[in-house]
Design a protein around this motif. Sequence first.
Motif, PDB file in Angstrom:
ATOM      1  N   ARG A 146       0.828  -1.208   0.000  1.00 17.67           N
ATOM      2  CA  ARG A 146       0.000   0.000   0.000  1.00 17.67           C
ATOM      3  C   ARG A 146       0.863   1.260   0.000  1.00 17.67           C
ATOM      4  O   ARG A 146       0.547   2.251  -0.663  1.00 17.67           O
ATOM      5  CB  ARG A 146      -0.945   0.010   1.203  1.00 17.67           C
ATOM      6  CG  ARG A 146      -2.038  -1.046   1.142  1.00 17.67           C
ATOM      7  CD  ARG A 146      -2.920  -0.963   2.378  1.00 17.67           C
ATOM      8  NE  ARG A 146      -3.816   0.184   2.285  1.00 17.67           N
ATOM      9  CZ  ARG A 146      -5.078   0.121   1.843  1.00 17.67           C
ATOM     10  NH1 ARG A 146      -5.589  -1.037   1.451  1.00 17.67           N
ATOM     11  NH2 ARG A 146      -5.837   1.193   1.796  1.00 17.67           N
ATOM     12  N   VAL A 147       1.964   1.210   0.744  1.00 13.32           N
ATOM     13  CA  VAL A 147       2.891   2.342   0.757  1.00 13.32           C
ATOM     14  C   VAL A 147       3.529   2.507  -0.616  1.00 13.32           C
ATOM     15  O   VAL A 147       3.601   3.624  -1.152  1.00 13.32           O
ATOM     16  CB  VAL A 147       3.977   2.148   1.848  1.00 13.32           C
ATOM     17  CG1 VAL A 147       5.070   3.202   1.707  1.00 13.32           C
ATOM     18  CG2 VAL A 147       3.355   2.207   3.230  1.00 13.32           C
ATOM     19  N   TYR A 148       3.971   1.398  -1.199  1.00  9.66           N
ATOM     20  CA  TYR A 148       4.635   1.415  -2.507  1.00  9.66           C
ATOM     21  C   TYR A 148       3.718   1.991  -3.588  1.00  9.66           C
ATOM     22  O   TYR A 148       4.159   2.780  -4.428  1.00  9.66           O
ATOM     23  CB  TYR A 148       5.055  -0.007  -2.870  1.00  9.66           C
ATOM     24  CG  TYR A 148       5.606  -0.169  -4.277  1.00  9.66           C
ATOM     25  CD1 TYR A 148       6.969  -0.012  -4.542  1.00  9.66           C
ATOM     26  CD2 TYR A 148       4.769  -0.484  -5.349  1.00  9.66           C
ATOM     27  CE1 TYR A 148       7.479  -0.165  -5.827  1.00  9.66           C
ATOM     28  CE2 TYR A 148       5.263  -0.644  -6.633  1.00  9.66           C
ATOM     29  CZ  TYR A 148       6.612  -0.484  -6.867  1.00  9.66           C
ATOM     30  OH  TYR A 148       7.097  -0.633  -8.147  1.00  9.66           O
ATOM     31  N   ARG A 149       2.434   1.592  -3.583  1.00 13.70           N
ATOM     32  CA  ARG A 149       1.507   2.016  -4.636  1.00 13.70           C
ATOM     33  C   ARG A 149       0.894   3.391  -4.368  1.00 13.70           C
ATOM     34  O   ARG A 149       0.139   3.899  -5.204  1.00 13.70           O
ATOM     35  CB  ARG A 149       0.383   0.986  -4.776  1.00 13.70           C
ATOM     36  CG  ARG A 149       0.822  -0.395  -5.244  1.00 13.70           C
ATOM     37  CD  ARG A 149       1.215  -0.453  -6.692  1.00 13.70           C
ATOM     38  NE  ARG A 149       0.140  -0.184  -7.608  1.00 13.70           N
ATOM     39  CZ  ARG A 149       0.134  -0.569  -8.887  1.00 13.70           C
ATOM     40  NH1 ARG A 149       1.156  -1.250  -9.391  1.00 13.70           N
ATOM     41  NH2 ARG A 149      -0.868  -0.276  -9.678  1.00 13.70           N
ATOM     42  N   ASN A 150       1.208   3.994  -3.244  1.00 15.81           N
ATOM     43  CA  ASN A 150       0.707   5.333  -2.979  1.00 15.81           C
ATOM     44  C   ASN A 150       1.319   6.304  -3.989  1.00 15.81           C
ATOM     45  O   ASN A 150       2.536   6.311  -4.181  1.00 15.81           O
ATOM     46  CB  ASN A 150       1.077   5.754  -1.549  1.00 15.81           C
ATOM     47  CG  ASN A 150       0.453   7.079  -1.163  1.00 15.81           C
ATOM     48  OD1 ASN A 150       0.779   8.124  -1.706  1.00 15.81           O
ATOM     49  ND2 ASN A 150      -0.452   7.027  -0.203  1.00 15.81           N
ATOM     50  N   PRO A 151       0.509   7.125  -4.648  1.00 21.18           N
ATOM     51  CA  PRO A 151       1.028   8.053  -5.672  1.00 21.18           C
ATOM     52  C   PRO A 151       2.155   8.952  -5.174  1.00 21.18           C
ATOM     53  O   PRO A 151       3.078   9.275  -5.933  1.00 21.18           O
ATOM     54  CB  PRO A 151      -0.210   8.873  -6.059  1.00 21.18           C
ATOM     55  CG  PRO A 151      -1.359   7.969  -5.772  1.00 21.18           C
ATOM     56  CD  PRO A 151      -0.960   7.196  -4.549  1.00 21.18           C
ATOM     57  N   ILE A 152       2.097   9.343  -3.898  1.00 23.18           N
ATOM     58  CA  ILE A 152       3.143  10.214  -3.352  1.00 23.18           C
ATOM     59  C   ILE A 152       4.490   9.477  -3.340  1.00 23.18           C
ATOM     60  O   ILE A 152       5.535  10.063  -3.634  1.00 23.18           O
ATOM     61  CB  ILE A 152       2.774  10.685  -1.925  1.00 23.18           C
ATOM     62  CG1 ILE A 152       1.518  11.546  -1.986  1.00 23.18           C
ATOM     63  CG2 ILE A 152       3.932  11.447  -1.292  1.00 23.18           C
ATOM     64  CD1 ILE A 152       0.986  11.947  -0.613  1.00 23.18           C
ATOM     65  N   ARG A 310      -5.702   5.537  -9.114  1.00 22.79           N
ATOM     66  CA  ARG A 310      -6.528   4.847  -8.130  1.00 22.79           C
ATOM     67  C   ARG A 310      -6.390   3.322  -8.211  1.00 22.79           C
ATOM     68  O   ARG A 310      -6.734   2.617  -7.273  1.00 22.79           O
ATOM     69  CB  ARG A 310      -8.001   5.216  -8.322  1.00 22.79           C
ATOM     70  CG  ARG A 310      -8.281   6.707  -8.185  1.00 22.79           C
ATOM     71  CD  ARG A 310      -9.762   7.010  -8.323  1.00 22.79           C
ATOM     72  NE  ARG A 310     -10.278   6.633  -9.647  1.00 22.79           N
ATOM     73  CZ  ARG A 310     -11.146   5.660  -9.847  1.00 22.79           C
ATOM     74  NH1 ARG A 310     -11.597   4.937  -8.840  1.00 22.79           N
ATOM     75  NH2 ARG A 310     -11.574   5.390 -11.064  1.00 22.79           N
ATOM     76  N   ARG A 312      -4.997  -0.285  -8.016  1.00 21.21           N
ATOM     77  CA  ARG A 312      -4.001  -0.882  -7.141  1.00 21.21           C
ATOM     78  C   ARG A 312      -3.794  -2.384  -7.359  1.00 21.21           C
ATOM     79  O   ARG A 312      -2.672  -2.872  -7.267  1.00 21.21           O
ATOM     80  CB  ARG A 312      -4.408  -0.665  -5.673  1.00 21.21           C
ATOM     81  CG  ARG A 312      -4.568   0.787  -5.264  1.00 21.21           C
ATOM     82  CD  ARG A 312      -3.219   1.494  -5.173  1.00 21.21           C
ATOM     83  NE  ARG A 312      -3.364   2.806  -4.558  1.00 21.21           N
ATOM     84  CZ  ARG A 312      -3.637   3.910  -5.217  1.00 21.21           C
ATOM     85  NH1 ARG A 312      -3.781   3.872  -6.536  1.00 21.21           N
ATOM     86  NH2 ARG A 312      -3.751   5.070  -4.592  1.00 21.21           N
ATOM     87  N   THR A 323      -9.613  -0.691  -7.420  1.00 20.63           N
ATOM     88  CA  THR A 323      -9.063   0.154  -6.366  1.00 20.63           C
ATOM     89  C   THR A 323      -9.116  -0.610  -5.042  1.00 20.63           C
ATOM     90  O   THR A 323      -9.785  -1.639  -4.939  1.00 20.63           O
ATOM     91  CB  THR A 323      -9.874   1.451  -6.241  1.00 20.63           C
ATOM     92  OG1 THR A 323     -11.200   1.118  -5.800  1.00 20.63           O
ATOM     93  CG2 THR A 323      -9.977   2.171  -7.579  1.00 20.63           C
TER      94      THR A 323
END
Length: 359
Positions: A146-152, A310, A312, A323
Amino acid sequence: MSASFKSQLKKEVAPYEKTELKASIIQMMNTLIPLFVLWYLAYASLSVSYWLTLPIALIASGFVIRTFIIFHDCCHGSFFKSKKANNIVGTLTGVISLTPYMQWKYSHSVHHATSGNLDKRGIGDIWMMTVTEYKEAPWYLKFYYRVYRNPIILFGIGPIAVFLLQYRFNRRGAKRKERLNTYLTNLLIVLVYTALCFAIGWEAFLLVQVPIFYFASMLGIWLFYVQHTFEDSYFENEEEWSYIQAAVEGSSYYKLPKPLQWITGNIGFHHVHHLSPRVPNYHLEEAHNATPPLQKATTITVMDSLKAMRFRLWNEEAKQFVTFRQYKKELKELRQQKLSQQEHREKKAAAINPQERYN
């Protein structure tokens, strides 16, 4: 998609697999010269205002992207007929884009050979989990994903992690020629950057180079991401996987405004490129326009592409990206369905009269 149709599709694109020396040289001139001029203008603008420097740096980063497309074509051997010329120009343009030529050539060839193959992920692609994999993963792996796929993280920290750090080291198992090319690229980067620091000062160098590098690498990752991450993309297991279907159905036609199409070297015609990597970037649009089946590829606009952030997980049953919200909703519905079934069984058992239970 029948075998005969696949064969015919390859034949229709084959005439565009031609390298033209004049076109390649013109592209180098209209890419590298403006890049160097813009870099100097960004430096000169420091004496006026940094708010003037930043937009110039943004435009310059577009020409770094265009330089990367030249590098990219050299990796496929489609920019020059001469292998030696491709290797030399590829290595030098790799210095500009901070990407080691031989290393990236290897990983990108693996990407082309395995794109859309669920059983052969992990090299030259962006990490993607299926719904089943995510559901069965331990909590810490889910958290990391989830961290890896976060756009930021993906588009904010990713450019630094990949272009500035990852590409400075050889992959495990790299052959001698590839390792030496990485060392050479790193050495040339150090020499060029050191020379510029001595010439204009390290503060001025960083104020100009950092935004150019960051904008270019961020846009580069975005282009790679969005051209394979769209709702109805293509992913199959090895036994069902097809190279041509993966190319045509698993790569989008990113329809960009003409100025952006030019600055990105026609890479928006990604479905054509994946079908035939030997087509140089300046013939991709021609191949697309001359081949009706390719015009049916999934077309996404700039606005459409924003939705890709969005997505994932890959839903193997529905054969589409979902998503995390959709995943949670489906999981909740599945649990409610199981609970309803359990309640139905309990009510049915309770309806049995005592005598039948005793018997």
